[in-house]
Design an enzyme around this catalytic site. Sequence first.
Site, PDB file in Angstrom:
ATOM      1  N   CYS A   1      30.935  40.977  44.481  1.00  0.00           N
ATOM      2  CA  CYS A   1      30.424  40.778  43.126  1.00  0.00           C
ATOM      3  C   CYS A   1      29.464  41.918  42.821  1.00  0.00           C
ATOM      4  O   CYS A   1      28.602  42.239  43.658  1.00  0.00           O
ATOM      5  CB  CYS A   1      29.710  39.436  43.036  1.00  0.00           C
ATOM      6  SG  CYS A   1      29.067  39.076  41.392  1.00  0.00           S
TER       7      CYS A   1
ATOM      8  N   HIS B   1      36.417  33.596  39.212  1.00  0.00           N
ATOM      9  CA  HIS B   1      35.123  34.213  39.528  1.00  0.00           C
ATOM     10  C   HIS B   1      34.368  34.560  38.242  1.00  0.00           C
ATOM     11  O   HIS B   1      33.169  34.283  38.114  1.00  0.00           O
ATOM     12  CB  HIS B   1      35.388  35.463  40.389  1.00  0.00           C
ATOM     13  CG  HIS B   1      34.185  36.252  40.783  1.00  0.00           C
ATOM     14  ND1 HIS B   1      33.836  36.472  42.101  1.00  0.00           N
ATOM     15  CD2 HIS B   1      33.251  36.904  40.031  1.00  0.00           C
ATOM     16  CE1 HIS B   1      32.730  37.209  42.140  1.00  0.00           C
ATOM     17  NE2 HIS B   1      32.358  37.488  40.897  1.00  0.00           N
ATOM     18  N   GLU B   2      35.095  35.146  37.273  1.00  0.00           N
ATOM     19  CA  GLU B   2      34.432  35.592  36.041  1.00  0.00           C
ATOM     20  C   GLU B   2      34.095  34.413  35.127  1.00  0.00           C
ATOM     21  O   GLU B   2      33.041  34.412  34.478  1.00  0.00           O
ATOM     22  CB  GLU B   2      35.297  36.626  35.302  1.00  0.00           C
ATOM     23  CG  GLU B   2      35.695  37.852  36.119  1.00  0.00           C
ATOM     24  CD  GLU B   2      34.526  38.556  36.803  1.00  0.00           C
ATOM     25  OE1 GLU B   2      33.392  38.473  36.304  1.00  0.00           O
ATOM     26  OE2 GLU B   2      34.746  39.183  37.860  1.00  0.00           O
TER      27      GLU B   2
ATOM     28  N   HIS C   1      30.949  32.983  36.236  1.00  0.00           N
ATOM     29  CA  HIS C   1      29.768  33.704  35.729  1.00  0.00           C
ATOM     30  C   HIS C   1      29.367  33.182  34.344  1.00  0.00           C
ATOM     31  O   HIS C   1      28.177  33.075  34.039  1.00  0.00           O
ATOM     32  CB  HIS C   1      30.057  35.209  35.621  1.00  0.00           C
ATOM     33  CG  HIS C   1      29.858  35.971  36.893  1.00  0.00           C
ATOM     34  ND1 HIS C   1      28.678  35.957  37.605  1.00  0.00           N
ATOM     35  CD2 HIS C   1      30.693  36.805  37.581  1.00  0.00           C
ATOM     36  CE1 HIS C   1      28.790  36.748  38.669  1.00  0.00           C
ATOM     37  NE2 HIS C   1      30.005  37.267  38.684  1.00  0.00           N
TER      38      HIS C   1
HETATM   39 NI    NI Z   1      30.824  38.621  40.079  1.00  0.00          NI
END
Ligand code: NI
Length: 183
Positions: free
Chosen positions: A102, A144-145, A148
């Site tokens: 990341c 993953h995004e 976020h």
């Molecule tokens: Ni990330």
Amino acid sequence: MSILKVAQLGNPILRRNSSDVPLPMIQTPDFQKFIDDMIDTMHEYDGVGLAAPQVHVNLRVFTMEVLSNPRYPNRADYPLTIVINPVITIINSDSVGDWEGCLSIPGLRGFVPRTFSLNLKGLDRQGKAIDLSLEGFPARIAQHETDHCNGKIYLDRMPSFTKLAFQREYERFHLDKLPNPEK
Ligand code: NI
């Protein structure tokens, strides 16, 4: 276009829930420039994805692209994709583990279980609906995004830190030793 500053682990902005991008904002020059800057920033740091909270903007938008990436070798290419207001629907809850990094957590890699296949809906940078079926590494990036955008980071998804490694040790002991079901 500009390279944006990437928020690092510990910055509270990474832990906030982001808001949907209002539709009238999408076509504005400022927002379009922001998208261009996100793409430049992702490229500058060899990311395969970047979410707006990572560059200090709490809006639900991310970029993703896999193109001969030195941080993720031997991955199939995936074209540059911008996703505004992402919504993930799990197609098959089978999960598979793989190593992630990341840009907000430099120097570390962690082995993270993720759902293998999913449906991703949202809007493209023109505001047009997108509806993608993703499997494997692109599905991993989308999760993953989207995390976020929800104030989550990959460390939160690790059931154990026994497979958390510094980049150098990851390259020494783990890279290329993973039987990868995704290729
Ligand atoms: Ni990330």
